[in-house]
Design an enzyme around this catalytic site. Structure first.
Site, PDB file in Angstrom:
ATOM      1  N   ALA A   1      12.919  28.250  76.376  1.00 26.56           N
ATOM      2  CA  ALA A   1      13.574  28.162  75.072  1.00 26.56           C
ATOM      3  C   ALA A   1      13.542  26.714  74.602  1.00 26.56           C
ATOM      4  O   ALA A   1      13.368  25.782  75.392  1.00 26.56           O
ATOM      5  CB  ALA A   1      15.019  28.654  75.169  1.00 26.56           C
TER       6      ALA A   1
ATOM      7  N   GLU B   1      16.617  27.227  84.882  1.00 26.13           N
ATOM      8  CA  GLU B   1      17.822  26.847  84.143  1.00 26.13           C
ATOM      9  C   GLU B   1      18.804  25.994  84.930  1.00 26.13           C
ATOM     10  O   GLU B   1      19.490  25.140  84.354  1.00 26.13           O
ATOM     11  CB  GLU B   1      18.525  28.111  83.618  1.00 26.13           C
ATOM     12  CG  GLU B   1      17.857  28.763  82.422  1.00 26.13           C
ATOM     13  CD  GLU B   1      16.746  29.727  82.795  1.00 26.13           C
ATOM     14  OE1 GLU B   1      16.257  30.448  81.899  1.00 26.13           O
ATOM     15  OE2 GLU B   1      16.361  29.769  83.981  1.00 26.13           O
TER      16      GLU B   1
ATOM     17  N   GLY C   1      13.474  31.431  79.274  1.00 29.83           N
ATOM     18  CA  GLY C   1      13.502  32.505  78.290  1.00 29.83           C
ATOM     19  C   GLY C   1      12.181  33.227  78.165  1.00 29.83           C
ATOM     20  O   GLY C   1      12.145  34.394  77.771  1.00 29.83           O
TER      21      GLY C   1
END
Length: 260
Positions: A66, A135, A112
């Site tokens: 992302a 992440e 993502g």
């Protein structure tokens, strides 16, 4: 509809959606997610679309995560809304789609991007693909279904290993642990995805959708998957396609399904 960050093409009932931000390694931002939502909504409502292949532009990335700049300053409430909108508008809708969706993973599928691939019904990866959920290196966890869908696909131990170490894995390793369905050469990736989708689209469309619903029920809290299977089986019995399939079998000819 004209799109800025995705490309759309329809051929032989297969809609190809290409994330087209090659200079950003096809990273997801708000506009891209909004365009995906719009394209998916159109596809689900378009009788000319039988299935969807999702891929990324260029040779390097499917989707390399992302766009960090868009969530760097989120607080708790904003973070909850950010994750919820993505879930509801894109990822969960893909997961629940009665039209089959195949991810053609042509490079990096990270964060993502891997979550997007996991929301698809199947994943075909090129040999150069690298997959991961990094992440925790940003002080976050996956927020678009990664903790849940990765666990469903590869099991708790493998999922925790990938998420907690944040390590990327190769396409070959992803195939070994069940994260992808098939690995092919980069030049054969889209052809392999189209071949798989064409085979699916030769089957009875209502039955395909019913099968997706029944399998998804096994992963949904509060739903008895066996009862849902019975319901979906019964749904198929009242279709013209069921009668055509039986007739074609008895007459030893290919079935001509109409989706009715």
């Amino acid at each position: 509809m004209n799109y800025e960050n995705i490309l759309i093409s329809l051929n032989n009932r297969i809609l190809r959606i290409t994330i087209n931000r090659e200079s950003k390694l096809n990273a997801l931002n708000k506009l891209t997610l909004a365009e995906l939502h719009a394209a998916l909504s159109d596809a689900f409502n378009n009788p000319e679309v039988g299935g969807i292949i999702l891929t990324g532009a260029g040779p390097k990335a499917f989707v390399a995560g992302a766009d960090i700049s868009e969530f760097a300053d989120l607080n708790t409430d904003e973070g909850r809304i950010f994750a919820q909108e993505g879930h509801h508008k894109v990822f969960d809708r893909m997961h629940a789609s009665e039209k089959p969706i195949i991810a053609a993973i042509n490079g990096f599928a990270l964060g993502g991007g891997l979550e997007l691939a996991m929301a698809c019904h199947m994943r075909i990866a090129s040999e150069n693909a690298r997959l991961g959920l990094p992440e925790v290196t940003l002080g976050l966890i996956p927020g678009y279904g990664g903790t849940q869908r990765l666990t469903q696909l590869v099991g708790r131990g493998r999922a925790l290993e990938m998420i907690l170490t944040a390590d990327m894995i190769t396409a070959a390793k992803a195939l070994e642990i069940g994260l992808v369905n098939e690995v092919v050469t980069p030049e054969n990736l889209l052809a392999a995805a189209e071949e798989k989708m064409s085979k699916i689209l030769s089957r009875a469309p209502i039955a395909v959708g019913a099968a997706i619903n029944a399998v998804n029920a096994a992963l949904t809290d509060g739903i008895n998957g066996f009862e849902e299977e019975i319901n979906q089986f019964a749904r198929c019995c009242d279709t013209a396609d069921f009668k055509e399939g039986v007739s074609a079998f008895l007459e030893k000819r290919p079935a001509q399904f109409k989706g009715r």
